[in-house]
Motif scaffolding. Sequence first.
Motif, PDB file in Angstrom:
ATOM      1  N   ARG B 242       0.834  -1.211   0.000  1.00 19.83           N
ATOM      2  CA  ARG B 242       0.000   0.000   0.000  1.00 19.83           C
ATOM      3  C   ARG B 242       0.864   1.255   0.000  1.00 19.83           C
ATOM      4  O   ARG B 242       0.609   2.210  -0.721  1.00 19.83           O
ATOM      5  N   LEU B 243       1.900   1.215   0.876  1.00 18.76           N
ATOM      6  CA  LEU B 243       2.788   2.383   0.982  1.00 18.76           C
ATOM      7  C   LEU B 243       3.456   2.648  -0.361  1.00 18.76           C
ATOM      8  O   LEU B 243       3.547   3.795  -0.805  1.00 18.76           O
ATOM      9  N   THR B 244       3.919   1.588  -0.990  1.00 19.32           N
ATOM     10  CA  THR B 244       4.566   1.751  -2.287  1.00 19.32           C
ATOM     11  C   THR B 244       3.585   2.358  -3.284  1.00 19.32           C
ATOM     12  O   THR B 244       3.917   3.298  -4.010  1.00 19.32           O
ATOM     13  N   ALA B 245       2.350   1.831  -3.271  1.00 18.95           N
ATOM     14  CA  ALA B 245       1.335   2.352  -4.193  1.00 18.95           C
ATOM     15  C   ALA B 245       1.059   3.825  -3.896  1.00 18.95           C
ATOM     16  O   ALA B 245       0.976   4.655  -4.805  1.00 18.95           O
ATOM     17  N   THR B 246       0.956   4.140  -2.590  1.00 20.67           N
ATOM     18  CA  THR B 246       0.706   5.535  -2.192  1.00 20.67           C
ATOM     19  C   THR B 246       1.832   6.430  -2.673  1.00 20.67           C
ATOM     20  O   THR B 246       1.608   7.511  -3.214  1.00 20.67           O
ATOM     21  N   SER B 247       3.071   5.948  -2.467  1.00 19.96           N
ATOM     22  CA  SER B 247       4.229   6.740  -2.862  1.00 19.96           C
ATOM     23  C   SER B 247       4.225   6.979  -4.377  1.00 19.96           C
ATOM     24  O   SER B 247       4.510   8.072  -4.847  1.00 19.96           O
ATOM     25  N   ARG B 248       3.878   5.912  -5.121  1.00 21.67           N
ATOM     26  CA  ARG B 248       3.830   6.069  -6.590  1.00 21.67           C
ATOM     27  C   ARG B 248       2.761   7.089  -6.976  1.00 21.67           C
ATOM     28  O   ARG B 248       2.971   7.925  -7.846  1.00 21.67           O
ATOM     29  N   GLU B 249       1.622   7.008  -6.274  1.00 19.46           N
ATOM     30  CA  GLU B 249       0.525   7.932  -6.577  1.00 19.46           C
ATOM     31  C   GLU B 249       0.968   9.366  -6.262  1.00 19.46           C
ATOM     32  O   GLU B 249       0.715  10.285  -7.041  1.00 19.46           O
ATOM     33  N   LEU B 250       1.660   9.483  -5.127  1.00 16.85           N
ATOM     34  CA  LEU B 250       2.164  10.809  -4.752  1.00 16.85           C
ATOM     35  C   LEU B 250       3.138  11.321  -5.806  1.00 16.85           C
ATOM     36  O   LEU B 250       3.098  12.479  -6.204  1.00 16.85           O
ATOM     37  N   ALA B 251       4.018  10.420  -6.266  1.00 17.95           N
ATOM     38  CA  ALA B 251       4.996  10.812  -7.285  1.00 17.95           C
ATOM     39  C   ALA B 251       4.276  11.266  -8.547  1.00 17.95           C
ATOM     40  O   ALA B 251       4.644  12.259  -9.168  1.00 17.95           O
ATOM     41  N   ARG B 252       3.205  10.523  -8.883  1.00 20.07           N
ATOM     42  CA  ARG B 252       2.454  10.864 -10.084  1.00 20.07           C
ATOM     43  C   ARG B 252       1.804  12.243  -9.932  1.00 20.07           C
ATOM     44  O   ARG B 252       1.938  13.101 -10.796  1.00 20.07           O
ATOM     45  N   LEU B 253       1.158  12.428  -8.747  1.00 22.44           N
ATOM     46  CA  LEU B 253       0.507  13.719  -8.489  1.00 22.44           C
ATOM     47  C   LEU B 253       1.533  14.836  -8.485  1.00 22.44           C
ATOM     48  O   LEU B 253       1.308  15.914  -9.037  1.00 22.44           O
ATOM     49  N   ASP B 254       2.689  14.533  -7.854  1.00 21.77           N
ATOM     50  CA  ASP B 254       3.741  15.536  -7.739  1.00 21.77           C
ATOM     51  C   ASP B 254       4.218  15.957  -9.121  1.00 21.77           C
ATOM     52  O   ASP B 254       4.316  17.145  -9.427  1.00 21.77           O
ATOM     53  N   SER B 255       4.483  14.961  -9.976  1.00 20.63           N
ATOM     54  CA  SER B 255       5.010  15.303 -11.297  1.00 20.63           C
ATOM     55  C   SER B 255       3.939  16.024 -12.104  1.00 20.63           C
ATOM     56  O   SER B 255       4.228  16.949 -12.851  1.00 20.63           O
ATOM     57  N   GLU B 256       2.687  15.586 -11.902  1.00 22.86           N
ATOM     58  CA  GLU B 256       1.581  16.247 -12.599  1.00 22.86           C
ATOM     59  C   GLU B 256       1.515  17.711 -12.193  1.00 22.86           C
ATOM     60  O   GLU B 256       1.387  18.606 -13.022  1.00 22.86           O
ATOM     61  N   GLN B 257       1.632  17.885 -10.879  1.00 27.68           N
ATOM     62  CA  GLN B 257       1.548  19.245 -10.341  1.00 27.68           C
ATOM     63  C   GLN B 257       2.700  20.099 -10.849  1.00 27.68           C
ATOM     64  O   GLN B 257       2.531  21.258 -11.207  1.00 27.68           O
ATOM     65  N   ARG B 258       3.918  19.461 -10.857  1.00 25.00           N
ATOM     66  CA  ARG B 258       5.081  20.190 -11.348  1.00 25.00           C
ATOM     67  C   ARG B 258       4.889  20.593 -12.804  1.00 25.00           C
ATOM     68  O   ARG B 258       5.198  21.701 -13.220  1.00 25.00           O
ATOM     69  N   ARG B 259       4.339  19.612 -13.571  1.00 20.14           N
ATOM     70  CA  ARG B 259       4.134  19.905 -14.985  1.00 20.14           C
ATOM     71  C   ARG B 259       3.133  21.047 -15.142  1.00 20.14           C
ATOM     72  O   ARG B 259       3.362  21.981 -15.902  1.00 20.14           O
ATOM     73  N   ALA B 261       2.516  23.331 -12.967  1.00 15.52           N
ATOM     74  CA  ALA B 261       3.153  24.582 -12.529  1.00 15.52           C
ATOM     75  C   ALA B 261       4.046  25.126 -13.640  1.00 15.52           C
ATOM     76  O   ALA B 261       4.060  26.325 -13.919  1.00 15.52           O
ATOM     77  N   GLN B 262       4.790  24.195 -14.301  1.00 13.54           N
ATOM     78  CA  GLN B 262       5.658  24.623 -15.396  1.00 13.54           C
ATOM     79  C   GLN B 262       4.838  25.232 -16.520  1.00 13.54           C
ATOM     80  O   GLN B 262       5.205  26.274 -17.078  1.00 13.54           O
ATOM     81  N   GLU B 263       3.744  24.547 -16.813  1.00 16.15           N
ATOM     82  CA  GLU B 263       2.876  25.060 -17.879  1.00 16.15           C
ATOM     83  C   GLU B 263       2.373  26.442 -17.526  1.00 16.15           C
ATOM     84  O   GLU B 263       2.332  27.339 -18.368  1.00 16.15           O
ATOM     85  N   LEU B 264       2.003  26.585 -16.219  1.00 12.84           N
ATOM     86  CA  LEU B 264       1.512  27.885 -15.770  1.00 12.84           C
ATOM     87  C   LEU B 264       2.583  28.950 -15.911  1.00 12.84           C
ATOM     88  O   LEU B 264       2.315  30.060 -16.363  1.00 12.84           O
ATOM     89  N   VAL B 265       3.821  28.570 -15.512  1.00 14.33           N
ATOM     90  CA  VAL B 265       4.922  29.526 -15.607  1.00 14.33           C
ATOM     91  C   VAL B 265       5.114  29.946 -17.064  1.00 14.33           C
ATOM     92  O   VAL B 265       5.236  31.136 -17.386  1.00 14.33           O
ATOM     93  N   ALA B 266       5.097  28.920 -17.942  1.00 12.06           N
ATOM     94  CA  ALA B 266       5.290  29.212 -19.365  1.00 12.06           C
ATOM     95  C   ALA B 266       4.159  30.102 -19.878  1.00 12.06           C
ATOM     96  O   ALA B 266       4.396  31.085 -20.590  1.00 12.06           O
ATOM     97  N   LEU B 267       2.949  29.745 -19.452  1.00 10.74           N
ATOM     98  CA  LEU B 267       1.775  30.501 -19.892  1.00 10.74           C
ATOM     99  C   LEU B 267       1.856  31.932 -19.384  1.00 10.74           C
ATOM    100  O   LEU B 267       1.576  32.887 -20.103  1.00 10.74           O
ATOM    101  N   ASN B 268       2.281  32.029 -18.110  1.00 10.28           N
ATOM    102  CA  ASN B 268       2.402  33.342 -17.497  1.00 10.28           C
ATOM    103  C   ASN B 268       3.414  34.197 -18.260  1.00 10.28           C
ATOM    104  O   ASN B 268       3.171  35.363 -18.557  1.00 10.28           O
ATOM    105  N   ALA B 269       4.553  33.564 -18.596  1.00 11.25           N
ATOM    106  CA  ALA B 269       5.586  34.291 -19.340  1.00 11.25           C
ATOM    107  C   ALA B 269       5.021  34.755 -20.683  1.00 11.25           C
ATOM    108  O   ALA B 269       5.246  35.889 -21.101  1.00 11.25           O
ATOM    109  N   LYS B 270       4.263  33.849 -21.319  1.00 13.53           N
ATOM    110  CA  LYS B 270       3.670  34.179 -22.612  1.00 13.53           C
ATOM    111  C   LYS B 270       2.711  35.357 -22.474  1.00 13.53           C
ATOM    112  O   LYS B 270       2.730  36.294 -23.272  1.00 13.53           O
ATOM    113  N   LEU B 271       1.871  35.269 -21.422  1.00 23.81           N
ATOM    114  CA  LEU B 271       0.892  36.326 -21.189  1.00 23.81           C
ATOM    115  C   LEU B 271       1.587  37.649 -20.908  1.00 23.81           C
ATOM    116  O   LEU B 271       1.190  38.699 -21.412  1.00 23.81           O
ATOM    117  N   GLU B 272       2.665  37.562 -20.086  1.00 24.33           N
ATOM    118  CA  GLU B 272       3.397  38.780 -19.753  1.00 24.33           C
ATOM    119  C   GLU B 272       3.974  39.402 -21.018  1.00 24.33           C
ATOM    120  O   GLU B 272       3.938  40.609 -21.225  1.00 24.33           O
TER     121      GLU B 272
END
Lengths: 124, 510
Positions: B242-259, B261-272
């Motif tokens: 379960r812990l391993t599965a949770t950790s993988r899910e967290l990693a997935r969410l984390d990378s999703e969130q990072r992506r 955030a990156q998209e937002l940063v890029a979008l923000n730069a574009k908008l600016e």
Amino acid sequence: MSQKTILYVEDNEFNRKIIRQLLAQTSYRLREAHDGESGVRAALEELPDLILMDVQLPKISGLEATRRLRADARTAAVPIIIVTSYALDGDAQKAKDAGATAYLAKPYSPRDLLAKIREIIPEA
Amino acid sequence: MRASVQRKLLVAFLLITLLFMAMGAFSLFTIREMSRQSELLDRAHQRLESAQDIHHSLAMQMHLTAMALLVRDEAAVASVLRENNRFNEALARLEAAVEEPERAAIQKVRASQEEAMAVVADIANLVRDGKIAAATQLHGSREDPLYRSIDARVSEMVQRENARMVSLRDGLRAAQQRSLLVMTTFAAISVLLALAGGFVVSWALIQPVYAAHGFLNELASGRFGGTIVVPNRDEFGELAARLTATSRELARLDSEQRRAAQELVALNAKLEQASKAKSEFLANMSHELRTPLNAILGFTEMLGDGLYGPVPAEFKEPLADIQTNGRHLLRLINDVLDLSKIEAGRMELAVEAYSAQEIVGMVRTSLRSLAEEKGLEFKTELDAGLPEVMLGDARRITQCLLNLAGNALKFTKRGGVTIRVARDGEAVRYSVSDTGIGIPPEQLAEVFGEFRQVDATVTREFGGSGLGLSITKKFVEMHGGRIWVESRLGEGSTFHFTIPLESAAVASTL
């Protein structure tokens, strides 16, 4: 006193026309140049009593032209009025830094401009 | 095979329990065995006692016979018979106590004893008849040897019983030692086994807990996606999965969130960038607009000044209208330019010492004619307690005050407009009051927004770009001050803004 000469460096035909018609009523003689480089050349060919310099000019800007004229011993003392553009912030300071005697923001009133010219070089 | 923690613990404790049960059973067995042995010993002792009794009784018989012969008394012989009864009793006891092989020897003893008794009876008869010599002779020839043979046999039995008892005693002692050794060994092995079992079970339980601890630390420090490895196939194994599965899910969410955030940063730069491009476009556009406007205003002014010849009276008004509208257009262009420069972050304040009096004077000069035209009272009040030196961008502060006072004059039909300047703590407060149309309460918050006026008809009726208040607010904020409005619909409004005395500290790009 002899007739005083004003060199006007400006690329816009209508603005040149205004000054031409304005000065036609006075004793000043007007010479015109259409860009920064020819303006500098014209000033060195025949020393004017005053130079009216627009900022946004083809080839070299009015500021650069002013700097070059100030660097040359022959034109170093010739009064130069720079017509600054309100659009570019800090133009007044830049005009001073380049060595302008006075500056005027566009759009200017022909009446005010004439008064300023008369203040610097009184009519003959 | 899957084994739950419960099963593991049960097996471990069952094993230990079985060991102790076995030990208990063995103890019981040993005790029973020893009690049997001691019973045997007891019986051997009884036999020995009986044999000794026999021995003793025999000696008495011989002694009494000798006595009877000596004192020539028949009564003494009777004592021998009594003693014979005792002998027989003891013999019977012994017979009951011994094993089969011994019984034959006892029969022989009994037979000899009966024979001896017959001899004793003969001796008694001879003694009664006074034939002492014959009795003595009989005693010597028959009775004595019989007794001796009986005695030898009984002695032999006593010796045998004695030897047997000794061997039983030795056996018992050896059995005791053996059982002690076995019990001790058993107990030691049990304790060792219990300890080993406990250690193995607790290790099997504690190891995954440690592993989980380390793994959770890893998670807590933000390293997601790892795998926890435990050999357990029990509940801990499941937890680890379960812990391993949770950790993988967290990693997935984390990378999703990072992506994201990156998209937002890029979008923000574009908008600016887009916003900057827009502002630059506006700046260029307004410059381009100003050049022809310069010509229009210039020609109009010269025309009005009579540069091209006398101006007919009926041309004067339209010429003035051209100029008014040209200047209005210029103000609009300037406002748009200012706002775009502020938004592009290219507006800088020129902060230096300034005089509030000069600013108010300039505003008054600019607007006096408008006030007079509309028949409005136009008052300016400067507080006597204003500091000598105030810091700020005089041109921008003038622009702000001009905007507010200009608006006030525009929106007031009767009454007047008052400009007040007073100290407000560590700032100077500029206030502009009018007796105009006022602002509805629900629109008070919006007046400083871009392109906001009370409603669209106001723009048409009173003019203005709708940018003045927005620009004023931005200039005030660039100085580190604040702006607000108090208003009552139909009674008038008061706009206030403050410029901190030490505004140089915030005089940077917005």
